[in-house]
Design an enzyme around this catalytic site. Structure first.
Site, PDB file in Angstrom:
ATOM      1  N   HIS A  68       0.825  -1.217   0.000  1.00  0.00           N
ATOM      2  CA  HIS A  68       0.000   0.000   0.000  1.00  0.00           C
ATOM      3  C   HIS A  68       0.862   1.272   0.000  1.00  0.00           C
ATOM      4  O   HIS A  68       0.483   2.282  -0.582  1.00  0.00           O
ATOM      5  CB  HIS A  68      -0.946   0.001   1.207  1.00  0.00           C
ATOM      6  CG  HIS A  68      -2.121  -0.918   1.024  1.00  0.00           C
ATOM      7  ND1 HIS A  68      -2.814  -1.462   2.070  1.00  0.00           N
ATOM      8  CD2 HIS A  68      -2.724  -1.395  -0.092  1.00  0.00           C
ATOM      9  CE1 HIS A  68      -3.800  -2.228   1.611  1.00  0.00           C
ATOM     10  NE2 HIS A  68      -3.748  -2.211   0.289  1.00  0.00           N
ATOM     11  N   THR A 101     -10.025  -2.643  -1.834  1.00  0.00           N
ATOM     12  CA  THR A 101     -10.560  -1.802  -0.765  1.00  0.00           C
ATOM     13  C   THR A 101     -10.251  -0.334  -1.032  1.00  0.00           C
ATOM     14  O   THR A 101      -9.069   0.042  -1.040  1.00  0.00           O
ATOM     15  CB  THR A 101      -9.872  -2.170   0.583  1.00  0.00           C
ATOM     16  OG1 THR A 101      -9.567  -3.570   0.587  1.00  0.00           O
ATOM     17  CG2 THR A 101     -10.734  -1.795   1.755  1.00  0.00           C
ATOM     18  N   PRO A 102     -11.272   0.502  -1.249  1.00  0.00           N
ATOM     19  CA  PRO A 102     -10.987   1.935  -1.364  1.00  0.00           C
ATOM     20  C   PRO A 102     -10.403   2.429  -0.041  1.00  0.00           C
ATOM     21  O   PRO A 102     -10.972   2.176   1.014  1.00  0.00           O
ATOM     22  CB  PRO A 102     -12.374   2.566  -1.599  1.00  0.00           C
ATOM     23  CG  PRO A 102     -13.289   1.445  -1.930  1.00  0.00           C
ATOM     24  CD  PRO A 102     -12.706   0.207  -1.323  1.00  0.00           C
ATOM     25  N   ASP A 142     -12.918  -3.585   4.398  1.00  0.00           N
ATOM     26  CA  ASP A 142     -11.946  -4.136   5.338  1.00  0.00           C
ATOM     27  C   ASP A 142     -12.599  -4.156   6.711  1.00  0.00           C
ATOM     28  O   ASP A 142     -12.952  -3.111   7.254  1.00  0.00           O
ATOM     29  CB  ASP A 142     -10.686  -3.248   5.338  1.00  0.00           C
ATOM     30  CG  ASP A 142      -9.578  -3.838   6.181  1.00  0.00           C
ATOM     31  OD1 ASP A 142      -9.888  -4.567   7.153  1.00  0.00           O
ATOM     32  OD2 ASP A 142      -8.408  -3.575   5.877  1.00  0.00           O
ATOM     33  N   HIS A 202     -15.192 -13.351   3.184  1.00  0.00           N
ATOM     34  CA  HIS A 202     -14.166 -14.198   3.798  1.00  0.00           C
ATOM     35  C   HIS A 202     -14.798 -14.786   5.049  1.00  0.00           C
ATOM     36  O   HIS A 202     -15.311 -14.044   5.892  1.00  0.00           O
ATOM     37  CB  HIS A 202     -12.943 -13.368   4.176  1.00  0.00           C
ATOM     38  CG  HIS A 202     -12.079 -13.019   3.014  1.00  0.00           C
ATOM     39  ND1 HIS A 202     -12.515 -12.245   1.971  1.00  0.00           N
ATOM     40  CD2 HIS A 202     -10.794 -13.352   2.718  1.00  0.00           C
ATOM     41  CE1 HIS A 202     -11.523 -12.123   1.094  1.00  0.00           C
ATOM     42  NE2 HIS A 202     -10.483 -12.780   1.511  1.00  0.00           N
ATOM     43  N   GLU A 205     -11.757 -18.172   7.975  1.00  0.00           N
ATOM     44  CA  GLU A 205     -10.389 -18.254   7.448  1.00  0.00           C
ATOM     45  C   GLU A 205      -9.426 -18.704   8.554  1.00  0.00           C
ATOM     46  O   GLU A 205      -8.365 -19.254   8.287  1.00  0.00           O
ATOM     47  CB  GLU A 205      -9.985 -16.878   6.902  1.00  0.00           C
ATOM     48  CG  GLU A 205      -8.694 -16.877   6.116  1.00  0.00           C
ATOM     49  CD  GLU A 205      -8.323 -15.495   5.576  1.00  0.00           C
ATOM     50  OE1 GLU A 205      -9.088 -14.535   5.781  1.00  0.00           O
ATOM     51  OE2 GLU A 205      -7.258 -15.405   4.941  1.00  0.00           O
ATOM     52  N   ASP A 288      -3.989 -13.780  -3.738  1.00  0.00           N
ATOM     53  CA  ASP A 288      -2.994 -12.711  -3.897  1.00  0.00           C
ATOM     54  C   ASP A 288      -1.827 -13.267  -4.704  1.00  0.00           C
ATOM     55  O   ASP A 288      -0.824 -13.699  -4.136  1.00  0.00           O
ATOM     56  CB  ASP A 288      -2.500 -12.278  -2.505  1.00  0.00           C
ATOM     57  CG  ASP A 288      -3.628 -11.769  -1.614  1.00  0.00           C
ATOM     58  OD1 ASP A 288      -4.128 -10.673  -1.876  1.00  0.00           O
ATOM     59  OD2 ASP A 288      -4.016 -12.479  -0.663  1.00  0.00           O
TER      60      ASP A 288
HETATM   61  C1  LIG Z   1      -4.393 -13.858   2.832  1.00  0.00           C
HETATM   62  N1  LIG Z   1      -5.772 -13.804   3.145  1.00  0.00           N
HETATM   63  C2  LIG Z   1      -6.533 -12.659   3.221  1.00  0.00           C
HETATM   64  N2  LIG Z   1      -7.493 -12.598   4.163  1.00  0.00           N
HETATM   65  C3  LIG Z   1      -8.227 -11.486   4.343  1.00  0.00           C
HETATM   66  N3  LIG Z   1      -8.061 -10.366   3.629  1.00  0.00           N
HETATM   67  C4  LIG Z   1      -7.115 -10.371   2.659  1.00  0.00           C
HETATM   68  C5  LIG Z   1      -6.332 -11.513   2.399  1.00  0.00           C
HETATM   69  N4  LIG Z   1      -5.513 -11.224   1.374  1.00  0.00           N
HETATM   70  C6  LIG Z   1      -5.797  -9.936   1.009  1.00  0.00           C
HETATM   71  N5  LIG Z   1      -6.729  -9.406   1.813  1.00  0.00           N
HETATM   72  C7  LIG Z   1      -7.293  -8.041   1.808  1.00  0.00           C
HETATM   73  O1  LIG Z   1      -6.918  -7.396   0.589  1.00  0.00           O
HETATM   74  C8  LIG Z   1      -6.154  -6.209   0.861  1.00  0.00           C
HETATM   75  C9  LIG Z   1      -5.141  -5.969  -0.236  1.00  0.00           C
HETATM   76  O2  LIG Z   1      -5.780  -5.670  -1.460  1.00  0.00           O
HETATM   77  P1  LIG Z   1      -6.546  -4.293  -1.764  1.00  0.00           P
HETATM   78  O3  LIG Z   1      -5.759  -3.161  -1.156  1.00  0.00           O
HETATM   79  O4  LIG Z   1      -7.913  -4.404  -1.163  1.00  0.00           O
HETATM   80  O5  LIG Z   1      -6.581  -4.237  -3.259  1.00  0.00           O
HETATM   81  C10 LIG Z   1      -5.571  -6.476   2.239  1.00  0.00           C
HETATM   82  O6  LIG Z   1      -5.210  -5.266   2.874  1.00  0.00           O
HETATM   83  C11 LIG Z   1      -6.696  -7.215   2.935  1.00  0.00           C
HETATM   84  O7  LIG Z   1      -7.681  -6.307   3.410  1.00  0.00           O
HETATM   85 ZN   LIG Z   2      -8.889 -13.159   0.144  1.00  0.00          ZN
END
Ligand SMILES: CNc1ncnc2c1ncn2[C@@H]1O[C@H](COP(=O)(O)O)[C@@H](O)[C@H]1O
Ligand SMILES: [Zn+2]
Length: 348
Positions: A68, A101-102, A142, A202, A205, A288
């Site tokens: 970020h 996430t904005p 978030d 989610h 998890e 991711d």
């Molecule tokens: C590994 N497992 C996970 N569990 C939960 N949330 C996750 C995640 N992986 C990613 N994010 C969510 O996605 C954001 C990054 O992308 P964006 O800035 O939104 O595009 C992370 O800050 C988290 O809020």
């Molecule tokens: Zn995820």
């Protein structure tokens, strides 16, 4: 793995339904960002978890903070989004639902509205370039940010649902699962559901979230991200499983993410097996791809080799994922046609 297998999974047309934009940034794009911002002193090892490496889930969330920092202007967001879309297209992903996430304006100089508009612009630019991929967007909440931000995000998403020409299709709830109470988000999520936004949440998890998962399943969501600890063998409950089955809620499953984030001990113990054996709709996703150094083709290949599934079975899995998308029925029909047209090339 031989090249022929790799090539098969690369050519296989695929659907990606669980991809966080800032977690999907490739090595190459991170290189460009690091060069642009040398003063941040960010090294590559801080943004990705390589082969054989693992981190706790908590450490994974530290990685997002670093990314970020690198992605903090309109120009960056536009570049990151277009690069990510092109990379998925190059991996034969024919339909992609991106989520992001904005952030707060003070962190990006962009309002939340502008943040969403920028990603929509990237999607449109790729479309105009004629890339063979249909991309939609899920606005992410978030969970750490609490009920007010959640409600604000839902209202924004509602506006875009009506004004984005079908590009914004729903909402995601993500973020560190150990932080924040989901109970307080329920009014926002109920409102979203009533206004026609699709919900991908989610869920379970991490262990010991039985009550929270039960509350969320009562909505019910349209899809579940991970659902790692839903079933009784890992401390979930038959009641939770029955709710998922009753509402026929598809699961988005991300093997490498769960293994590298250490919520699953090894590939062969991944809950893909449990749900697949039940014949329940499961969709293989990356989560991711940048952070976990993977690609969707690699995840398909891993699932096949780990669970002994044939190429035909994997074809079926990718085809059935079409039913789990949040796209309108006409788009699903076009995708089914695309799969039929591509079949002779994939199985020559
Ligand atoms: C590994 N497992 C996970 N569990 C939960 N949330 C996750 C995640 N992986 C990613 N994010 C969510 O996605 C954001 C990054 O992308 P964006 O800035 O939104 O595009 C992370 O800050 C988290 O809020
Ligand atoms: Zn995820």
């Amino acid at each position: 793995m031989n090249n022929d297998t790799e090539e098969f999974y690369r050519r296989l047309p695929k659907v990606e339904l669980h991809a966080h934009l800032n977690g999907s940034v490739s090595w190459e794009t991170i290189e460009k960002l690091i060069k642009k911002k040398p003063h941040l002193n960010i090294e590559h090892s801080m943004t990705a978890i390589g082969r054989g490496q693992r981190r706790t889930l908590d450490e994974c969330f530290q990685v997002f903070k670093v990314i970020h920092q690198l992605v903090d202007t309109e120009e960056d967001i536009l570049m990151v989004a277009t690069d990510v879309i092109k990379e998925f297209a190059a991996d034969s992903v024919k339909y992609l639902e991106l989520r992001s996430t904005p952030r707060e304006e003070k962190n990006t100089g962009l309002t939340k509205r502008k943040y969403i508009e920028t990603i929509i612009r990237a999607i449109q630019m790729c479309k105009n370039e004629g890339l063979d991929i249909d991309v939609r967007f899920l606005v992410a909440i978030d969970r750490r940010n609490g009920p007010e931000v959640a409600m604000e995000t839902v209202k924004l998403a509602e506006e875009f649902l009506l004004s984005s020409d079908g590009l914004v299709v729903g909402l995601d709830v993500s973020g560190d699962p150990t932080v924040g109470s989901v109970k307080t988000l329920l009014p926002a999520l109920e409102r979203a559901k009533n206004s026609g936004l699709k919900l991908s949440l989610h869920l379970s998890e991490v262990p010991s979230q039985l009550e929270e998962s039960d509350l969320l399943l009562n909505l019910p969501p349209d899809r579940i991200g991970h659902g790692t600890f839903l079933h009784p063998e890992v401390g979930g409950s038959q009641g939770l499983v029955d709710k998922v089955l009753k509402h026929n809620i598809p699961l988005e499953l991300c093997l490498t993410s769960n293994v590298k984030g250490q919520t699953v001990p090894c590939y062969s113990k991944h809950h893909f097996k449990y749900w697949y054996q039940l014949g329940h709709p499961t969709v293989i996703c990356t989560d991711d791809k940048g952070v976990f150094c993977t690609e969707l083709s690699q995840e398909y290949q891993l699932a096949a080799s780990t669970f002994g599934l044939s190429r035909e079975a994997m074809w079926k899995l990718s085809q059935q994922a079409i039913d789990c998308t949040f796209a309108p029925e006409v788009v699903k029909e076009q995708l089914r046609q695309k799969w039929t047209d591509l079949q002779p090339q994939v199985f020559p």
